[in-house]
Design a protein around this motif. Structure first.
Motif, PDB file in Angstrom:
ATOM      1  N   ARG A 132       5.597  -8.776   1.806  1.00  0.00           N
ATOM      2  CA  ARG A 132       4.542  -8.085   1.431  1.00  0.00           C
ATOM      3  C   ARG A 132       4.430  -6.720   0.517  1.00  0.00           C
ATOM      4  O   ARG A 132       5.034  -5.814   1.365  1.00  0.00           O
ATOM      5  CB  ARG A 132       3.447  -8.168   2.406  1.00  0.00           C
ATOM      6  N   LEU A 133       4.308  -6.888  -0.709  1.00  0.00           N
ATOM      7  CA  LEU A 133       4.691  -5.623  -1.548  1.00  0.00           C
ATOM      8  C   LEU A 133       3.465  -5.546  -2.416  1.00  0.00           C
ATOM      9  O   LEU A 133       3.448  -4.703  -3.454  1.00  0.00           O
ATOM     10  CB  LEU A 133       5.943  -6.060  -2.589  1.00  0.00           C
ATOM     11  N   ASN A 134       2.439  -5.957  -2.256  1.00  0.00           N
ATOM     12  CA  ASN A 134       1.247  -5.698  -2.826  1.00  0.00           C
ATOM     13  C   ASN A 134       0.586  -4.078  -2.557  1.00  0.00           C
ATOM     14  O   ASN A 134       1.091  -3.286  -1.855  1.00  0.00           O
ATOM     15  CB  ASN A 134      -0.125  -6.538  -2.225  1.00  0.00           C
ATOM     16  N   ASP A 135      -0.434  -3.852  -3.850  1.00  0.00           N
ATOM     17  CA  ASP A 135      -0.625  -2.479  -3.754  1.00  0.00           C
ATOM     18  C   ASP A 135       0.219  -1.373  -4.278  1.00  0.00           C
ATOM     19  O   ASP A 135       0.376  -0.440  -3.291  1.00  0.00           O
ATOM     20  CB  ASP A 135      -1.610  -2.219  -2.678  1.00  0.00           C
ATOM     21  N   ASN A 136       1.036  -1.662  -5.151  1.00  0.00           N
ATOM     22  CA  ASN A 136       2.051  -0.677  -5.287  1.00  0.00           C
ATOM     23  C   ASN A 136       2.239  -0.668  -6.862  1.00  0.00           C
ATOM     24  O   ASN A 136       0.864  -0.927  -7.613  1.00  0.00           O
ATOM     25  CB  ASN A 136       3.720  -1.002  -5.028  1.00  0.00           C
ATOM     26  N   GLN A 137       3.284  -0.274  -7.547  1.00  0.00           N
ATOM     27  CA  GLN A 137       3.240  -0.148  -9.042  1.00  0.00           C
ATOM     28  C   GLN A 137       4.313  -0.856  -9.631  1.00  0.00           C
ATOM     29  O   GLN A 137       5.027  -0.286 -10.629  1.00  0.00           O
ATOM     30  CB  GLN A 137       3.183   1.488  -9.392  1.00  0.00           C
ATOM     31  N   LEU A 138       4.577  -1.865  -8.904  1.00  0.00           N
ATOM     32  CA  LEU A 138       5.848  -2.455  -9.276  1.00  0.00           C
ATOM     33  C   LEU A 138       5.820  -3.209 -10.664  1.00  0.00           C
ATOM     34  O   LEU A 138       4.706  -3.855 -11.087  1.00  0.00           O
ATOM     35  CB  LEU A 138       6.232  -3.836  -8.460  1.00  0.00           C
TER      36      LEU A 138
ATOM     37  N   GLU B  93      -3.044 -11.517  -7.635  1.00  0.00           N
ATOM     38  CA  GLU B  93      -3.997 -11.379  -8.787  1.00  0.00           C
ATOM     39  C   GLU B  93      -3.752  -9.707  -8.734  1.00  0.00           C
ATOM     40  O   GLU B  93      -3.062  -9.140  -8.358  1.00  0.00           O
ATOM     41  CB  GLU B  93      -5.390 -11.669  -7.803  1.00  0.00           C
ATOM     42  N   ASN B  94      -4.400  -9.447  -9.879  1.00  0.00           N
ATOM     43  CA  ASN B  94      -4.434  -7.940 -10.295  1.00  0.00           C
ATOM     44  C   ASN B  94      -3.239  -7.631 -10.992  1.00  0.00           C
ATOM     45  O   ASN B  94      -2.887  -6.337 -10.517  1.00  0.00           O
ATOM     46  CB  ASN B  94      -5.406  -6.945  -9.193  1.00  0.00           C
ATOM     47  N   ASN B  95      -2.316  -8.458 -11.354  1.00  0.00           N
ATOM     48  CA  ASN B  95      -1.316  -8.215 -12.156  1.00  0.00           C
ATOM     49  C   ASN B  95      -1.512  -8.508 -13.725  1.00  0.00           C
ATOM     50  O   ASN B  95      -1.466  -9.863 -14.148  1.00  0.00           O
ATOM     51  CB  ASN B  95      -0.208  -8.848 -11.624  1.00  0.00           C
ATOM     52  N   PRO B  96      -2.166  -7.559 -14.505  1.00  0.00           N
ATOM     53  CA  PRO B  96      -2.565  -7.966 -15.688  1.00  0.00           C
ATOM     54  C   PRO B  96      -1.526  -8.788 -16.619  1.00  0.00           C
ATOM     55  O   PRO B  96      -2.211  -9.549 -17.562  1.00  0.00           O
ATOM     56  CB  PRO B  96      -2.923  -6.666 -16.590  1.00  0.00           C
ATOM     57  N   ARG B  97      -0.450  -8.459 -16.391  1.00  0.00           N
ATOM     58  CA  ARG B  97       0.543  -8.901 -17.480  1.00  0.00           C
ATOM     59  C   ARG B  97       1.112 -10.415 -17.089  1.00  0.00           C
ATOM     60  O   ARG B  97       2.103 -10.962 -17.406  1.00  0.00           O
ATOM     61  CB  ARG B  97       1.647  -8.060 -17.792  1.00  0.00           C
TER      62      ARG B  97
ATOM     63  N   ASN C 195       0.810  -1.252  -0.084  1.00  0.00           N
ATOM     64  CA  ASN C 195      -0.158  -0.079  -0.111  1.00  0.00           C
ATOM     65  C   ASN C 195       0.899   1.288  -0.068  1.00  0.00           C
ATOM     66  O   ASN C 195       0.860   1.896   0.974  1.00  0.00           O
ATOM     67  CB  ASN C 195      -0.843  -0.105   1.340  1.00  0.00           C
ATOM     68  N   ASN C 196       1.844   1.456  -0.870  1.00  0.00           N
ATOM     69  CA  ASN C 196       2.576   2.704  -1.138  1.00  0.00           C
ATOM     70  C   ASN C 196       2.527   3.029  -2.704  1.00  0.00           C
ATOM     71  O   ASN C 196       1.399   2.233  -3.667  1.00  0.00           O
ATOM     72  CB  ASN C 196       4.046   2.288  -0.905  1.00  0.00           C
TER      73      ASN C 196
ATOM     74  N   LYS D  92       7.082 -17.860   3.934  1.00  0.00           N
ATOM     75  CA  LYS D  92       5.573 -18.345   4.122  1.00  0.00           C
ATOM     76  C   LYS D  92       4.752 -17.531   3.556  1.00  0.00           C
ATOM     77  O   LYS D  92       3.640 -17.949   3.133  1.00  0.00           O
ATOM     78  CB  LYS D  92       5.518 -18.438   5.943  1.00  0.00           C
ATOM     79  N   VAL D  93       4.804 -16.250   3.581  1.00  0.00           N
ATOM     80  CA  VAL D  93       4.038 -15.320   3.107  1.00  0.00           C
ATOM     81  C   VAL D  93       4.425 -14.405   2.177  1.00  0.00           C
ATOM     82  O   VAL D  93       5.288 -13.788   2.204  1.00  0.00           O
ATOM     83  CB  VAL D  93       3.305 -14.571   3.961  1.00  0.00           C
ATOM     84  N   VAL D  94       3.996 -14.555   0.862  1.00  0.00           N
ATOM     85  CA  VAL D  94       4.258 -13.719  -0.562  1.00  0.00           C
ATOM     86  C   VAL D  94       3.007 -12.793  -0.870  1.00  0.00           C
ATOM     87  O   VAL D  94       2.010 -13.714  -1.227  1.00  0.00           O
ATOM     88  CB  VAL D  94       5.229 -14.487  -1.497  1.00  0.00           C
ATOM     89  N   ASP D  95       2.960 -11.698  -1.093  1.00  0.00           N
ATOM     90  CA  ASP D  95       1.848 -11.064  -1.626  1.00  0.00           C
ATOM     91  C   ASP D  95       2.287  -9.994  -2.441  1.00  0.00           C
ATOM     92  O   ASP D  95       3.088  -8.851  -2.171  1.00  0.00           O
ATOM     93  CB  ASP D  95       0.845 -10.325  -0.668  1.00  0.00           C
ATOM     94  N   VAL D  96       2.102 -10.089  -3.680  1.00  0.00           N
ATOM     95  CA  VAL D  96       2.460  -8.986  -4.605  1.00  0.00           C
ATOM     96  C   VAL D  96       1.370  -8.673  -5.624  1.00  0.00           C
ATOM     97  O   VAL D  96       1.493  -8.063  -6.798  1.00  0.00           O
ATOM     98  CB  VAL D  96       3.735  -9.767  -5.741  1.00  0.00           C
ATOM     99  N   SER D  97       0.131  -8.917  -5.081  1.00  0.00           N
ATOM    100  CA  SER D  97      -1.111  -8.538  -5.788  1.00  0.00           C
ATOM    101  C   SER D  97      -1.336  -6.925  -6.085  1.00  0.00           C
ATOM    102  O   SER D  97      -0.709  -6.280  -5.511  1.00  0.00           O
ATOM    103  CB  SER D  97      -2.231  -9.152  -5.000  1.00  0.00           C
ATOM    104  N   ASN D  98      -2.146  -6.540  -7.003  1.00  0.00           N
ATOM    105  CA  ASN D  98      -2.336  -5.228  -7.441  1.00  0.00           C
ATOM    106  C   ASN D  98      -1.091  -4.509  -7.681  1.00  0.00           C
ATOM    107  O   ASN D  98      -0.585  -3.466  -7.021  1.00  0.00           O
ATOM    108  CB  ASN D  98      -2.945  -4.586  -6.238  1.00  0.00           C
ATOM    109  N   ASN D  99      -0.246  -4.975  -8.590  1.00  0.00           N
ATOM    110  CA  ASN D  99       0.673  -4.043  -9.239  1.00  0.00           C
ATOM    111  C   ASN D  99       0.590  -4.616 -10.776  1.00  0.00           C
ATOM    112  O   ASN D  99      -0.242  -4.711 -11.320  1.00  0.00           O
ATOM    113  CB  ASN D  99       2.272  -4.942  -8.662  1.00  0.00           C
ATOM    114  N   ASP D 100       1.967  -4.267 -11.511  1.00  0.00           N
ATOM    115  CA  ASP D 100       2.056  -4.256 -12.798  1.00  0.00           C
ATOM    116  C   ASP D 100       3.025  -5.601 -13.270  1.00  0.00           C
ATOM    117  O   ASP D 100       3.992  -5.158 -14.083  1.00  0.00           O
ATOM    118  CB  ASP D 100       2.050  -3.047 -13.562  1.00  0.00           C
TER     119      ASP D 100
END
Length: 218
Positions: free
Chosen positions: A148-154, A197-201, A127-128, A169-177
């Motif tokens: 947890r790197l989700n909700d960025n513009q990576l 999810e929500n990484n269109p490519r 969330n940055n 144990k936990v990886v979250d990269v959702s909502n990036n590119d």
């Protein structure tokens, strides 16, 4: 006999003082690193007001936790209305276990130097507005449990170096590119697909030999 006695006195003094001097040197370098971070951030709510570089070490600063040797082990700045960018100097926090900077407005890239944080257990930057790629150097974080790197513009692929972190144990990269394919080996075999999810490519779990890990990245 005065000279030998004086020599013995200084020798003993050095023995007792050397560990203290070493600890102070480490504390000062870590304080310098954190103060560099402070100067790179906008802090409208004065969350970092106590980060005074004239103090002996940063262990009395709010949102900083140290161990018994005055080495920084935690930085807790989640949801603090901070903006700005991360700095390479964070890589000097050799004993840090928790780096919590989630839910701010941090921009710029993730410094590759974070791969030097060999004690790191949790890296929470979600969330940055962070851009750029996930550094391959994060694969060196052999004690990492939470990423947890989700909700960025990576952008870019998920580094395959991460599959060698057995503690993860936990990886979250959702909502990036992000692009390419989702790893399935190592710890990634147990990560839920909705954490990607929500990484269109980004393609579904990779089929070995059938799709390149950097598919759709060009």
């Amino acid at each position: 006999m005065a000279a030998p006695t004086l020599t013995l006195f200084w020798g003993l003094l050095c023995v007792f003082l050397t560990p203290t001097i070493v600890h102070l040197a480490y504390a000062n370098s870590e304080g310098d690193a954190l103060y560099t971070l402070r100067r790179s951030l906008s802090d409208p709510d004065n969350v970092l007001q106590s980060w005074d570089p004239t103090l002996v070490n940063p262990c009395t600063w709010f949102h900083v936790t140290c161990n018994q040797d005055n080495r920084v082990t935690r930085v807790d700045l989640g949801n603090s209305n901070l903006s700005g960018h991360l700095v390479p100097e964070l890589g000097k926090l050799e004993h840090i276990q928790y780096l919590e900077l989630y839910k701010n407005n941090i921009q710029g890239t993730i410094p590759a130097e974070l791969g030097n944080l060999k004690s790191l257990v949790s890296l929470d930057l979600y969330n940055n507005n962070i851009t750029g790629t996930i550094p391959t150097s994060l694969g060196k974080l052999k004690n990492l449990v939470f990423l947890r790197l989700n909700d960025n513009q990576l952008t870019g692929p998920i580094p395959r170096e991460l599959v060698d972190i057995s503690s993860l144990k936990v990886v979250d990269v959702s909502n990036n590119d992000l692009c390419g394919t989702i790893p399935t080996s190592g710890p990634f075999g147990h990560i839920p697909l909705n954490n990607f999810e929500n990484n269109p490519r980004l393609e579904g779990p990779e089929l070995l030999g059938l799709a390149s890990y950097d598919t759709n990245c060009i």
